[in-house]
Design an enzyme around this catalytic site. Structure first.
Site, PDB file in Angstrom:
ATOM      1  CD  GLU A 179     -14.324  27.119  -8.919  1.00  0.00           C
ATOM      2  OE1 GLU A 179     -13.643  26.657  -9.866  1.00  0.00           O
ATOM      3  OE2 GLU A 179     -13.941  27.097  -7.738  1.00  0.00           O
ATOM      4  CD  GLU A 283     -13.232  25.791  -4.195  1.00  0.00           C
ATOM      5  OE1 GLU A 283     -12.079  25.919  -4.686  1.00  0.00           O
ATOM      6  OE2 GLU A 283     -14.107  25.054  -4.684  1.00  0.00           O
TER       7      GLU A 283
END
Length: 352
Positions: A179, A283
């Site tokens: 991320e 995720e």
């Protein structure tokens, strides 16, 4: 997650860490003893998409580009038409082995990917107690600010980490600095002078040190957030891509916090990279928005993966111990959501 779709706590709490030094893994020589030979096989042909169809439409299949002498996915190979189904698993008042056993009973199967988190200075794992025998570890390793890597000050730490992963002597998915296109982690471009090129240099530097330490059991996972925050041109996700030579799997994080569809969350990455690399949803979880929303989203998600053949892995965020959110991401908050997840897990699409 974006600023509106992320954990409010910037750190990973110890309560939420499964990857602690000293946890135990049984030897997997029988299950994984052929990974070195497999990594030298000729590439397989799978389907991806080089075009950008409407979000509601399934992408048009197209073959992966020729990747030379290495196998798609590296030491954790992509299997055409199938996806590995795994999780980050942390359940309140349960040990990890007990949580694994609960899911085994509920789903009638084991997870194929065991997701664990480590801080930058932590010793990376040599054992994970309770991990199913045929499961592949996915180690998400936090990063520091870029200067700590690019200065060379962390070279010894990185080399030691490479040796520990090498000594697992089994295939490992390594997801460093995930991320990075968000603003919430110290290894993000946002917190490093708006410098995506610095992230790329760090990723390459870490991989080169691991390679020098003989850690060729690692499949390298590059894993942006589903969208960028801030949404500025300098911060576009592809500016952080290290290049095909350094990446084995392209991952992505996405949660339906604001009732986003699976296509909204994952198609931007799928369209951009699925004709080059296998895709892993590293995720993902569903929030309960009331009524049948959670089980409905799981069913929609299962259908979405069925329609996108380049997706070779799905890793659920299966937890109710995440301090930063009141939502329980675990699959069994409702009997109906557990049943929907069980049906998805039983699909041949998730039989890798």
């Amino acid at each position: 997650m974006t600023a509106g779709q992320r954990r409010r706590d910037e750190s990973v709490s110890r309560r939420g860490l499964l990857g602690l030094a000293g946890l135990g893994v049984a030897s997997a020589a029988g299950a994984f003893g052929m990974w070195k030979a497999a990594s030298r096989e000729a590439p397989v042909t799978v389907s991806g998409t080089p075009t950008a169809p409407p979000a509601s439409a399934a992408p048009t299949p197209a073959p992966f580009a020729d990747k030379g002498p290495w196998k798609l996915g590296g030491s954790v190979p992509y299997v055409a038409g199938k996806a590995m189904l795994g999780s980050y698993l942390s359940l309140d008042r349960m040990s990890y082995p007990d949580a694994v056993e609960l899911r085994r009973k509920q789903l009638g199967r084991d997870q194929r990917i065991t997701h664990v988190f480590y801080a930058w200075p932590d010793r990376l794992p040599t054992k994970i107690e309770g991990m199913p025998k045929k499961s592949v570890p996915m180690v998400s390793w936090r990063g520091p600010r870029y200067e700590k890597i690019l200065s060379g000050d962390s070279d010894d730490l990185i080399a030691a980490a490479g040796r520990r992963i090498r000594d697992l002597d089994r295939p490992v998915l390594l997801r460093w600095g995930w991320e990075m296109n968000g603003r919430w982690y110290e290894w993000s471009g946002f917190q490093n002078g708006q410098d995506p090129a610095g992230y790329v240099k760090c990723f390459k530097h870490i991989r080169k040190i691991f390679d020098a330490e003989g850690a060729d059991n690692v499949s390298w996972v590059w894993s942006p957030n589903w969208n960028s925050a801030p949404p500025d041109e300098w911060n576009r996700m592809d500016a952080y891509y290290p290049g095909d030579k350094y990446v084995d799997w392209v991952g992505v994080s996405g949660y339906n916090l604001n009732q986003e569809s699976p296509a909204t969350l994952f198609d931007p990455v799928y369209r951009k990279y699925s004709n080059r690399k296998p895709i892993m949803l590293t995720e993902v979880a569903a929030k309960d928005h009331g009524g049948t929303s959670k089980e409905d989203w799981i069913k929609d998600f299962s259908a979405y993966v069925e329609q996108r053949p380049a997706i070779g892995g799905v890793v659920w965020f299966d937890t109710d111990t995440h301090d930063a959110y009141t939502e329980h991401w675990r699959i069994d908050t409702r009997p109906e959501s557990a049943a929907a997840f069980k049906a998805m897990a039983a699909s041949p699409r998730f039989s890798a």
